[in-house]
Design an enzyme around this catalytic site. Structure first.
Site, PDB file in Angstrom:
ATOM      1  N   SER A  11     -31.990  37.314   0.053  1.00 24.26           N
ATOM      2  CA  SER A  11     -31.918  37.475  -1.402  1.00 24.26           C
ATOM      3  C   SER A  11     -30.533  37.107  -1.930  1.00 24.26           C
ATOM      4  CB  SER A  11     -32.309  38.900  -1.819  1.00 24.26           C
ATOM      5  OG  SER A  11     -31.383  39.845  -1.348  1.00 24.26           O
ATOM      6  N   ASN A  12     -29.468  37.437  -1.195  1.00 27.72           N
ATOM      7  CA  ASN A  12     -28.125  37.034  -1.636  1.00 27.72           C
ATOM      8  C   ASN A  12     -27.966  35.523  -1.573  1.00 27.72           C
ATOM      9  OD1 ASN A  12     -26.416  39.245  -2.538  1.00 27.72           O
ATOM     10  ND2 ASN A  12     -26.708  40.093  -0.499  1.00 27.72           N
ATOM     11  N   LYS A  14     -21.986  33.941  24.187  1.00 30.84           N
ATOM     12  CA  LYS A  14     -21.637  33.903  22.761  1.00 30.84           C
ATOM     13  C   LYS A  14     -20.674  32.761  22.454  1.00 30.84           C
ATOM     14  CE  LYS A  14     -19.982  36.474  18.820  1.00 30.84           C
ATOM     15  NZ  LYS A  14     -19.378  37.610  18.225  1.00 30.84           N
ATOM     16  N   ARG A  42     -24.074  39.028  12.741  1.00 27.35           N
ATOM     17  CA  ARG A  42     -23.294  38.809  13.953  1.00 27.35           C
ATOM     18  C   ARG A  42     -21.811  38.947  13.626  1.00 27.35           C
ATOM     19  NH1 ARG A  42     -26.196  38.163  17.860  1.00 27.35           N
ATOM     20  NH2 ARG A  42     -28.207  37.161  17.757  1.00 27.35           N
ATOM     21  N   HIS A  71     -20.460  43.348   1.937  1.00 26.63           N
ATOM     22  CA  HIS A  71     -20.819  44.572   2.656  1.00 26.63           C
ATOM     23  C   HIS A  71     -21.328  45.612   1.657  1.00 26.63           C
ATOM     24  CE1 HIS A  71     -20.801  47.528   5.840  1.00 26.63           C
ATOM     25  NE2 HIS A  71     -20.222  48.366   5.003  1.00 26.63           N
TER      26      HIS A  71
END
Length: 193
Positions: free
Chosen positions: A12-13, A64, A90, A108
């Site tokens: 959505s962002n 990673k 991540r 955030h």
């Protein structure tokens, strides 16, 4: 300014950012949407906006570091100036941080430094605070510890459910993130002159 959005889920962002770019509210080109989940709904949103979409998963790599090397190559291939995290779940590793110093932005769902980590909304709700909100910050090597760019507060009203709070948080995110990215783009263009 060339933007890449990294996302892991619903998006959505991402959609709000893509619309703001399309409407020329953010003076930037959205050159890439990357998801670390091949089945993430955000990829459909990207296709709807006709933005190049790429996806691969950590489990497809031996470690990673290899995953991040592939992601870094992708960002370089698209000549990205600013990396925008929009629900990217991540932790950014040192190679990406070194390649994009103060050029990775995160959102955030809490008023940092309070309630960092994966469950900012739930943690604030369960703590019983009267106010929480949204923080937009540059990414550093910590978890939600980078320099704060902007914050927007949200009141937790008596009787609010966790779902009510999530809706309020998303409303603030969808207003604040495009505004902040517009300012970053403006500064980028001024510094290029």
């Amino acid at each position: 300014m060339r933007l890449a959005v990294l996302a892991s889920g619903n998006g959505s962002n991402f959609e709000v950012i893509a619309q703001a770019v399309k409407d020329k509210k953010i003076d930037a080109e959205l050159t890439l949407l990357f998801s670390d989940h091949r089945d993430a709904y955000v990829l459909q949103r990207g296709k709807n906006f006709e933005i190049p979409c790429e996806s691969f998963e950590l489990k497809e790599f031996p470690d990673k570091k290899s995953y991040e090397t592939a992601l870094l190559r992708l960002l370089q291939q698209y000549e990205v100036d600013l990396v925008v995290l929009a629900g990217y779940m991540r932790i950014i590793g040192k190679d990406l941080l070194a390649a994009f110093p103060n050029r990775i932005v995160n959102i955030h769902p809490a008023l940092l430094p309070n309630f960092p980590g994966l469950h900012g909304i739930k943690d604030a709700y369960e703590a019983g605070v009267k106010e929480t909100g949204v923080t937009i910050h540059y990414v550093d090597s910590g978890v939600d510890t980078g320099p704060i760019i902007a914050q927007g507060s949200v009141e937790i009203a008596k009787g609010d459910t966790l779902e009510d709070l999530e809706i309020k948080i998303h409303q603030v995110e969808h207003q604040l993130y495009p505004q902040v990215l517009a300012e970053i783009a403006k500064d980028f263009h001024l510094n290029k002159q």
